[in-house]
Enzyme design. Structure first.
Site, PDB file in Angstrom:
ATOM      1  N   ALA A  60       0.829  -1.207   0.000  1.00  0.00           N
ATOM      2  CA  ALA A  60       0.000   0.000   0.000  1.00  0.00           C
ATOM      3  C   ALA A  60       0.860   1.252   0.000  1.00  0.00           C
ATOM      4  O   ALA A  60       0.676   2.161  -0.825  1.00  0.00           O
ATOM      5  CB  ALA A  60      -0.940  -0.008   1.203  1.00  0.00           C
TER       6      ALA A  60
ATOM      7  N   THR B 251       3.812  -7.559   3.874  1.00  0.00           N
ATOM      8  CA  THR B 251       3.712  -7.817   2.439  1.00  0.00           C
ATOM      9  C   THR B 251       4.667  -8.920   1.995  1.00  0.00           C
ATOM     10  O   THR B 251       4.290  -9.832   1.252  1.00  0.00           O
ATOM     11  CB  THR B 251       3.986  -6.538   1.629  1.00  0.00           C
TER      12      THR B 251
ATOM     13  N   ALA C 197       3.431 -12.535   2.413  1.00  0.00           N
ATOM     14  CA  ALA C 197       2.202 -13.011   1.765  1.00  0.00           C
ATOM     15  C   ALA C 197       2.510 -14.161   0.807  1.00  0.00           C
ATOM     16  O   ALA C 197       3.256 -14.012  -0.150  1.00  0.00           O
ATOM     17  CB  ALA C 197       1.531 -11.865   1.026  1.00  0.00           C
TER      18      ALA C 197
ATOM     19  N   GLU D  42      -8.727 -20.366  -4.233  1.00  0.00           N
ATOM     20  CA  GLU D  42      -8.703 -20.303  -2.775  1.00  0.00           C
ATOM     21  C   GLU D  42     -10.125 -20.222  -2.256  1.00  0.00           C
ATOM     22  O   GLU D  42     -11.079 -20.054  -3.018  1.00  0.00           O
ATOM     23  CB  GLU D  42      -7.856 -19.114  -2.293  1.00  0.00           C
TER      24      GLU D  42
ATOM     25  N   HIS E  14      -6.321 -17.322  10.600  1.00  0.00           N
ATOM     26  CA  HIS E  14      -5.990 -18.272   9.535  1.00  0.00           C
ATOM     27  C   HIS E  14      -6.051 -19.680  10.119  1.00  0.00           C
ATOM     28  O   HIS E  14      -5.509 -19.939  11.192  1.00  0.00           O
ATOM     29  CB  HIS E  14      -4.599 -17.993   8.980  1.00  0.00           C
TER      30      HIS E  14
ATOM     31  N   ARG F 186     -12.816 -18.557   5.510  1.00  0.00           N
ATOM     32  CA  ARG F 186     -11.777 -18.801   6.503  1.00  0.00           C
ATOM     33  C   ARG F 186     -12.291 -18.858   7.930  1.00  0.00           C
ATOM     34  O   ARG F 186     -11.804 -19.630   8.753  1.00  0.00           O
ATOM     35  CB  ARG F 186     -10.699 -17.710   6.405  1.00  0.00           C
TER      36      ARG F 186
ATOM     37  N   HIS G 197      -4.451 -13.518  11.931  1.00  0.00           N
ATOM     38  CA  HIS G 197      -3.803 -13.327  10.638  1.00  0.00           C
ATOM     39  C   HIS G 197      -4.023 -11.938  10.042  1.00  0.00           C
ATOM     40  O   HIS G 197      -3.078 -11.313   9.563  1.00  0.00           O
ATOM     41  CB  HIS G 197      -4.328 -14.389   9.667  1.00  0.00           C
TER      42      HIS G 197
ATOM     43  N   ARG H 159     -12.599 -11.249   5.316  1.00  0.00           N
ATOM     44  CA  ARG H 159     -11.878 -10.956   4.075  1.00  0.00           C
ATOM     45  C   ARG H 159     -11.865 -12.155   3.139  1.00  0.00           C
ATOM     46  O   ARG H 159     -11.563 -13.273   3.544  1.00  0.00           O
ATOM     47  CB  ARG H 159     -10.441 -10.553   4.406  1.00  0.00           C
TER      48      ARG H 159
END
Length: 504
Positions: free
Chosen positions: A12, A40, A43, A111, A225, A269, A328, A363
């Site tokens: 970002a 980042t 990931a 996913e 997670h 999730r 997470h 998310r």
């Protein structure tokens, strides 16, 4: 010339910096640690985007809204999915080599909760590292100023407007000023005893925004997670592994996730994480196991995860490995509009620090890197045209009560408290105990001097606000699961500012 200070150097912050510099903005990037030390680079799962001919933007939007359990901001989701493909192509232009098949075509992965295999990866499970390295290289080549090892201690306000930051560098305080302040400091995973987040994820930007008077929202929505390696230090095993066919099994070898949801291991999730936790409880707290032994080309497809397995003496190509849930991703954060403006003039928030509204209560996998790129670029455009004088309209804040006896504080005690009472499953009694304990820890704390003491204060303040938000939402929805109200029914709740009596 318009100037901007960006605190944070993940996807970002770097996207903002590159776009803003291209538009003539004088940008300074500030990093708490080394510039490449953040979430980042960790990931694994990749970046989602409707870039394939057979995929549709409307389907990506539908999947995002469904995962968010009815609490996404539809306008923000539309921005994310419609501008996402351009940002993905831009990343490729900055040097990210997304994985391709033998015929040279982009390879898409599947996913949880996605209706189409639209997840792009780079280097198998090293997508974040590839993005971080390429963007940081581009920023340096563009001559963007980068200040490393500088800790954010506060936002400077003048006449109601954010126009600077206070930093702690090498034990000394320093103030930098600019026309726009952009918070891109990541989340607050270090609130919990089990987390995939790096050591720097202590909620610094969110805490600074709270102290400056900005609103936050949805802090109760913490994504846990479901598959974090339970051998050695926590290490995330990407959802993409389950997307390739890995299964979750109990001590008897049963695929228990199918009992929780028809999609089994590829359910949202929050559903999978709670199924793992329930199975662990039923078998005396022992971790469940992830069976990836039938996944083809496992070591080639997931080289980073395979290396971590080998370091721990595990061969996941031949036997299932133990996994457990861990904190997470924070869906909430500093409340922003579609241009990343907060409720304070001159102050912006992007990435995991922000609550843009795209994630709702849960998310969708691999939307986080996309969110950072999309809203980083949007914030840059707004700063360049002077939009910071038009902040997001504030709402009436909720207040949290402060009470309780003073108890011994340590960061580990806070993390265990949050895991036990504000973690995967919550109830009113546990949340009130957490609220009282945190309030007691906050009372009478001396002024912080070191980086660690500032981090502790930030964690306490964000924890106080998170617990207040969880108490204010009595109904379970998405990642916010109340055992005293199991049915899922979204309820609107007000935004939160600094709780009354907060001393952190």
């Amino acid at each position: 010339m318009t100037s901007a200070i960006v605190v944070g150097t993940g996807i970002a912050g770097l996207t903002f910096a590159l776009h803003a510099a291209r538009r003539g903005v004088d940008v300074t990037l500030v990093s708490k640690a080394a510039a490449d030390e953040g979430s980042t680079r960790l990931a694994q799962g990749g970046i989602a985007g409707a870039v394939f001919a057979a995929d549709r933007i409307s389907d990506h939007a539908r999947d995002t809204l469904a995962a968010g359990a009815g609490l996404c901001d539809e306008a923000a989701v539309h921005v994310l999915v419609s501008e996402g493909p351009a940002r993905v192509r831009e990343l490729a232009g900055w040097g990210i080599a997304f994985d391709r098949d033998a015929d040279g075509r982009l390879r898409g992965g599947l996913e949880a909760a996605h209706s189409f295999p639209r997840i792009l990866h780079a280097g198998g499970d090293a997508t974040g590292l590839a993005i971080e390295s390429a963007l940081l290289r581009a920023a340096r080549e563009a001559g963007i100023r980068i200040i490393e090892h500088a800790f954010l201690t506060g936002i400077v306000m003048s006449a109601g407007r954010a126009n600077g930051v206070r930093l702690l560098r090498e034990g000394r305080s320093q103030t930098l000023t600019a026309d726009a302040i952009v918070l891109a400091t990541g989340g607050a995973g270090r609130l919990f005893s089990r987390t995939t987040n790096p050591r720097v994820a202590t909620g610094d930007g969110i805490a600074a925004a709270l102290r400056a008077g900005a609103e936050v929202r949805d802090l109760e929505f913490v994504q846990f997670h479901p598959t974090v390696l339970a051998a050695g230090s926590p290490f995330l095993i990407s959802e993409a592994v389950r997307g390739e066919g890995a299964t979750l099994i109990d001590d008897e070898g049963n695929r228990f996730a199918l009992d929780a949801h028809p999609d089994g291991e590829l359910a949202p999730r929050d559903v999978v994480a709670r199924a793992v936790a329930a199975c662990m409880a039923a078998q005396g707290g022992r971790p469940v196991r992830l069976d990836a032994t039938r996944v083809p080309r496992l070591r080639e497809r997931f080289p980073s995860i395979d290396a971590a397995m080998r370091e721990r003496g595990l061969d996941w190509t031949r036997e299932p490995v133990p996994v457990t849930p861990a904190a997470h991703y924070l869906m909430g954060g500093v409340r922003t509009d579609l241009h990343a403006r907060t409720t304070l003039p001159g102050l912006y928030a992007i990435g995991e620090t922000a609550r843009t509204g795209v994630h709702g209560a849960n998310r969708l996998a691999s939307n986080s890197l996309l969110e950072g790129a999309v809203f980083g670029a949007r914030a840059a455009a707004d700063v360049a045209r002077g939009g910071g004088d038009h902040p997001l309209r504030a709402t009436s804040p909720a207040r949290a009560e402060a009470s309780g006896d003073i108890l011994p504080f340590s960061r580990e005690a806070l993390q265990e408290l949050m895991w036990a009472h504000a973690g995967l499953i919550r109830d009113a009694d546990g949340l009130r105990l957490a609220a009282d304990t945190i309030a007691a820890w906050c009372a009478g704390r001396p002024a912080p001097r070191t980086v660690a003491e500032h981090e502790d204060d930030n964690l306490l303040l964000v924890a106080q606000s998170l617990v207040a938000a969880a108490l204010a939402r009595p109904a379970s929805v998405g990642a916010h699961c109340r055992s005293d109200d199991m049915p899922r029914s979204p309820l609107p709740v007000p935004a939160l500012s600094v709780p009354s009596g907060a001393a952190c």
